[in-house]
Design an enzyme around this catalytic site. Structure first.
Site, PDB file in Angstrom:
ATOM      1  N   LEU A   6       1.090  -1.128  -0.198  1.00  0.00           N
ATOM      2  CA  LEU A   6      -0.021   0.299  -0.650  1.00  0.00           C
ATOM      3  C   LEU A   6       0.745   1.146  -0.115  1.00  0.00           C
ATOM      4  CD1 LEU A   6      -2.627  -1.417   2.341  1.00  0.00           C
ATOM      5  CD2 LEU A   6      -3.272  -0.278   0.204  1.00  0.00           C
ATOM      6  N   ASP A   7       0.916   2.060  -0.755  1.00  0.00           N
ATOM      7  CA  ASP A   7       1.298   3.419  -0.948  1.00  0.00           C
ATOM      8  C   ASP A   7       1.415   3.922   0.728  1.00  0.00           C
ATOM      9  OD1 ASP A   7      -0.300   5.397  -1.480  1.00  0.00           O
ATOM     10  OD2 ASP A   7      -0.166   4.388  -3.028  1.00  0.00           O
ATOM     11  N   ARG A   8       2.240   5.159   0.874  1.00  0.00           N
ATOM     12  CA  ARG A   8       2.538   5.528   1.808  1.00  0.00           C
ATOM     13  C   ARG A   8       1.204   6.699   2.347  1.00  0.00           C
ATOM     14  NH1 ARG A   8       5.794  11.349   2.947  1.00  0.00           N
ATOM     15  NH2 ARG A   8       5.978  11.487   5.217  1.00  0.00           N
ATOM     16  N   SER A  11      -1.373   5.810   1.358  1.00  0.00           N
ATOM     17  CA  SER A  11      -3.237   4.235   1.427  1.00  0.00           C
ATOM     18  C   SER A  11      -3.128   3.929   3.082  1.00  0.00           C
ATOM     19  CB  SER A  11      -3.219   3.745   0.611  1.00  0.00           C
ATOM     20  OG  SER A  11      -3.102   4.523  -0.802  1.00  0.00           O
TER      21      SER A  11
END
Length: 219
Positions: free
Chosen positions: A83-85, A87
């Site tokens: 999960l990107d930062r 998210s």
């Protein structure tokens, strides 16, 4: 870390709430939620990843990583996908690399469900564009499996979006292409496994039934 603080980790039959307690692999008996972690045992954890945390073991910029939320006496485990930062939400971690590869494989086509707050009032034109698919600025073709409105305010909307593939920043890139601002992006389910009431930053072990249910979905 949260598991230890909650008294859910036992070392040699004794609840330990001090994450600095030393352990001796091969000698000590560690239990999480009553389930023993035998040497080489497979571990399957669910983390409610907070926003602003990176999904790596370390970060050259000194940013907080998901490992700050894990018990320190567990064997090596790694995130299943990313999960990107910016998210948040459901993130699996395991030391079962073959299982992780099945979860993330495009061939598995495992549904992943997200709740997304956008800075716009969603209409059918927007939803159809997401479902029909579009090409991003780098010519990548992206589409969603399902999209619907959960609720709306005067200036923003919450959408439920389901993907059966997971390209880098998939949802964000699609909405950027449509000039729609993403305010929050939360993964709430992977296949039949739901985030439920797990609080931000908390971690728990998957139950045996949850693991079996996921495995059945991937057959």
């Amino acid at each position: 870390m949260e598991l230890i603080r909650a008294g859910r980790v036992k070392l040699n039959g004794v609840v330990r709430r001090d994450q600095e307690t030393p352990t001796h692999p091969g000698k000590d008996r560690i239990e999480v939620d009553g389930a023993p972690l035998a040497p080489g045992a497979k571990i399957y954890l669910l983390l409610n990843k907070p926003r602003g945390v990176v999904t790596t073991a370390s970060d050259e910029q000194g940013r907080e990583t998901v490992y700050a939320y894990l018990p320190k006496n567990l064997p090596w485990i790694a995130p299943v996908g990313r999960l990107d930062r910016a998210s948040e939400g459901l993130l699996l971690l395991t030391n079962d690399s073959e299982w992780a590869a099945r979860i993330t494989s495009p061939q598995t086509q495992l549904d992943k469900t997200y709740h997304v707050q956008i800075g716009a009032i969603a209409d059918e034109i927007l939803l159809d564009a997401l479902r029909d698919g579009l090409r991003t600025s780098d010519s990548d073709l992206l589409r969603v499996k399902q999209a619907r409105v959960l609720r709306q305010g005067e200036r923003n909307s919450w959408l439920e979006i389901v993907l059966d593939e997971g390209k880098n920043r998939h949802i964000r890139r699609m909405l950027e292409r449509l000039n729609v601002e993403v305010l929050r992006l939360v993964r709430v389910a992977i296949g039949p496994l739901a985030l439920g009431q797990l609080q931000k930053g908390e971690t728990r072990a998957l139950t045996a039934e949850e693991k079996r249910s996921l495995d059945r979905t991937m057959r």
